[in-house]
Design a protein around this motif. Structure first.
Motif, PDB file in Angstrom:
ATOM      1  N   GLY A   1      19.430  16.464  28.130  1.00 31.65           N
ATOM      2  CA  GLY A   1      20.667  17.280  27.915  1.00 31.65           C
ATOM      3  C   GLY A   1      20.800  18.445  28.514  1.00 31.65           C
ATOM      4  O   GLY A   1      21.725  19.247  29.064  1.00 31.65           O
ATOM      5  N   LEU A   2      19.683  19.189  28.025  1.00 36.30           N
ATOM      6  CA  LEU A   2      19.462  20.899  28.576  1.00 36.30           C
ATOM      7  C   LEU A   2      19.457  21.108  30.094  1.00 36.30           C
ATOM      8  O   LEU A   2      19.966  21.800  30.961  1.00 36.30           O
ATOM      9  CB  LEU A   2      18.193  21.570  27.904  1.00 36.30           C
ATOM     10  CG  LEU A   2      18.685  21.870  26.527  1.00 36.30           C
ATOM     11  CD1 LEU A   2      17.373  22.215  25.957  1.00 36.30           C
ATOM     12  CD2 LEU A   2      19.676  22.760  26.194  1.00 36.30           C
ATOM     13  N   LEU A   3      18.444  20.004  30.622  1.00 32.66           N
ATOM     14  CA  LEU A   3      18.289  19.984  31.945  1.00 32.66           C
ATOM     15  C   LEU A   3      19.598  19.412  32.791  1.00 32.66           C
ATOM     16  O   LEU A   3      19.993  20.307  33.849  1.00 32.66           O
ATOM     17  CB  LEU A   3      17.247  18.973  32.477  1.00 32.66           C
ATOM     18  CG  LEU A   3      15.872  19.401  32.204  1.00 32.66           C
ATOM     19  CD1 LEU A   3      14.862  18.058  32.367  1.00 32.66           C
ATOM     20  CD2 LEU A   3      15.251  20.326  33.057  1.00 32.66           C
ATOM     21  N   LEU A   4      20.422  18.479  32.268  1.00 30.50           N
ATOM     22  CA  LEU A   4      21.602  18.145  32.814  1.00 30.50           C
ATOM     23  C   LEU A   4      22.686  19.336  32.677  1.00 30.50           C
ATOM     24  O   LEU A   4      23.498  19.542  33.511  1.00 30.50           O
ATOM     25  CB  LEU A   4      22.112  17.027  32.386  1.00 30.50           C
ATOM     26  CG  LEU A   4      21.387  15.847  32.691  1.00 30.50           C
ATOM     27  CD1 LEU A   4      21.805  14.673  32.038  1.00 30.50           C
ATOM     28  CD2 LEU A   4      21.743  15.523  34.163  1.00 30.50           C
ATOM     29  N   ALA A   5      22.584  20.192  31.771  1.00 31.44           N
ATOM     30  CA  ALA A   5      23.602  21.297  31.399  1.00 31.44           C
ATOM     31  C   ALA A   5      23.338  22.136  32.640  1.00 31.44           C
ATOM     32  O   ALA A   5      24.650  22.802  33.197  1.00 31.44           O
ATOM     33  CB  ALA A   5      23.448  21.966  30.094  1.00 31.44           C
ATOM     34  N   GLY A   6      22.238  22.659  32.898  1.00 31.56           N
ATOM     35  CA  GLY A   6      22.097  23.512  34.131  1.00 31.56           C
ATOM     36  C   GLY A   6      22.532  22.792  35.573  1.00 31.56           C
ATOM     37  O   GLY A   6      23.141  23.431  36.406  1.00 31.56           O
ATOM     38  N   ALA A   7      21.910  21.574  35.582  1.00 31.88           N
ATOM     39  CA  ALA A   7      22.173  20.852  36.936  1.00 31.88           C
ATOM     40  C   ALA A   7      23.709  20.691  37.109  1.00 31.88           C
ATOM     41  O   ALA A   7      24.113  20.922  38.250  1.00 31.88           O
ATOM     42  CB  ALA A   7      21.630  19.561  36.867  1.00 31.88           C
ATOM     43  N   LEU A   8      24.438  20.469  36.047  1.00 31.03           N
ATOM     44  CA  LEU A   8      25.792  20.144  36.328  1.00 31.03           C
ATOM     45  C   LEU A   8      26.485  21.294  37.143  1.00 31.03           C
ATOM     46  O   LEU A   8      27.852  21.314  37.859  1.00 31.03           O
ATOM     47  CB  LEU A   8      26.461  19.769  35.294  1.00 31.03           C
ATOM     48  CG  LEU A   8      26.409  18.430  34.593  1.00 31.03           C
ATOM     49  CD1 LEU A   8      26.811  18.098  32.968  1.00 31.03           C
ATOM     50  CD2 LEU A   8      26.762  17.241  35.527  1.00 31.03           C
ATOM     51  N   VAL A   9      26.082  22.499  36.543  1.00 32.65           N
ATOM     52  CA  VAL A   9      26.459  23.795  37.110  1.00 32.65           C
ATOM     53  C   VAL A   9      26.320  23.953  38.765  1.00 32.65           C
ATOM     54  O   VAL A   9      27.139  24.555  39.562  1.00 32.65           O
ATOM     55  CB  VAL A   9      26.135  25.063  36.466  1.00 32.65           C
ATOM     56  CG1 VAL A   9      26.565  26.267  37.065  1.00 32.65           C
ATOM     57  CG2 VAL A   9      26.777  24.669  34.896  1.00 32.65           C
ATOM     58  N   THR A  10      25.194  23.690  39.127  1.00 31.54           N
ATOM     59  CA  THR A  10      24.466  23.956  40.471  1.00 31.54           C
ATOM     60  C   THR A  10      24.659  23.149  41.598  1.00 31.54           C
ATOM     61  O   THR A  10      24.692  23.342  42.539  1.00 31.54           O
ATOM     62  CB  THR A  10      23.114  24.465  40.132  1.00 31.54           C
ATOM     63  OG1 THR A  10      22.207  23.472  39.443  1.00 31.54           O
ATOM     64  CG2 THR A  10      22.860  25.799  39.414  1.00 31.54           C
ATOM     65  N   VAL A  11      24.997  21.621  40.933  1.00 29.73           N
ATOM     66  CA  VAL A  11      25.220  20.659  41.849  1.00 29.73           C
ATOM     67  C   VAL A  11      26.211  20.969  43.053  1.00 29.73           C
ATOM     68  O   VAL A  11      26.170  20.953  44.199  1.00 29.73           O
ATOM     69  CB  VAL A  11      25.401  19.230  41.301  1.00 29.73           C
ATOM     70  CG1 VAL A  11      25.993  18.510  42.607  1.00 29.73           C
ATOM     71  CG2 VAL A  11      24.062  18.833  40.779  1.00 29.73           C
ATOM     72  N   PRO A  12      27.535  21.347  42.448  1.00 32.53           N
ATOM     73  CA  PRO A  12      28.456  21.751  43.364  1.00 32.53           C
ATOM     74  C   PRO A  12      28.078  23.038  44.478  1.00 32.53           C
ATOM     75  O   PRO A  12      28.597  22.957  45.414  1.00 32.53           O
ATOM     76  CB  PRO A  12      29.622  22.100  42.405  1.00 32.53           C
ATOM     77  CG  PRO A  12      29.439  21.347  41.113  1.00 32.53           C
ATOM     78  CD  PRO A  12      27.869  21.508  40.965  1.00 32.53           C
TER      79      PRO A  12
END
Length: 242
Positions: free
Chosen positions: A74-85
């Motif tokens: 969940g923490l990894l995805l929280a960061g990833a969701l911001v930077t993928v775009p």
């Protein structure tokens, strides 16, 4: 090249990538992606890899989900969701060559840092997990190689293979799905898609066998080598396009 010829060339890289990913948690993007890009071109090669990754991660996760570290994922995805775009935007703005070199060096540096306990310790807390996910999301959207950063995070936390494999699949599944939705599914011949799916299935079956025979120390070394290979391959791709 004919569709049959292209399909034949796709078979080996996808099979080996799927086998390696089932056995160690990483593989298709690191082992197969450079070959897919060479065979299909940068746009279709990366998108085809994204689509296969979504399917492969889902299959492997279905077989290993009991070991998922949900909090870390969940923490990894929280960061990833911001930077993928952001990564997708950067791809359209910056020249491909320099971008790939920077991304590859960043991935290599992350793995090296994770191997030094005093340096890799920054990834043990919540900010470190979110930061690692942010870098993974950006790198995956920009160059299709988010795995090395996730492996660096796992190495820093001394995860066993039984935790790393399913947790990495969950994170990579979401990241690749987002990338695929942003770029669209590539239009390839049915023979290419069929061969890719067949290679995935065979690779997972063979990877099951390899995974059961891997001892923890060997699995850890394999993850390190694959992560470094992914970073190095990205740097080489960048240098060749300068």
């Amino acid at each position: 090249m004919s569709a049959a010829g292209t399909a034949a060339l796709v078979l080996g890289p996808v099979l080996l990538g799927a086998l390696t990913q089932r056995a160690t948690g990483l593989g298709l993007a690191l082992v197969g992606a450079p070959f897919l890009v060479a065979i299909l071109g940068p746009r279709d090669g990366v998108s085809f890899g994204n689509a296969l990754q979504v399917l492969l991660c889902a299959v492997v996760l279905a077989r290993t989900w009991r070991g998922v570290d949900l909090r870390s994922a969940g923490l990894l995805l929280a960061g990833a969701l911001v930077t993928v775009p952001l990564g997708a935007w950067v791809v359209g703005v910056l020249p491909e060559g320099p971008l790939l070199v920077v991304v590859g060096l960043l991935a290599i540096g992350a793995v090296v840092v994770s191997l030094v306990p005093r340096l890799g310790g920054w990834m043990n807390g919540t900010p470190g997990a979110v930061g690692a996910g942010a870098v993974a999301g950006f790198v995956n959207a920009a160059a299709g190689v988010g795995g090395p950063m996730i492996s660096a995070f796992a190495l820093a936390r001394r995860w066993s293979t039984d935790v790393f494999v399913p947790t990495a699949q969950l994170v990579l599944l979401v990241i690749n799905l987002l990338a695929l939705l942003g770029k669209g599914v590539p239009r390839l011949a049915p023979a290419v898609w069929g061969t890719g799916l067949l290679a995935l299935a065979v690779g997972v079956v063979l990877g099951d066998v390899v995974h059961r025979r891997l001892d923890p120390a060997t699995a850890r070394r394999a993850v390190v080598v694959l992560a470094l290979m992914g970073g190095l391959a990205t740097v080489v791709r960048g240098l060749l396009t300068l």
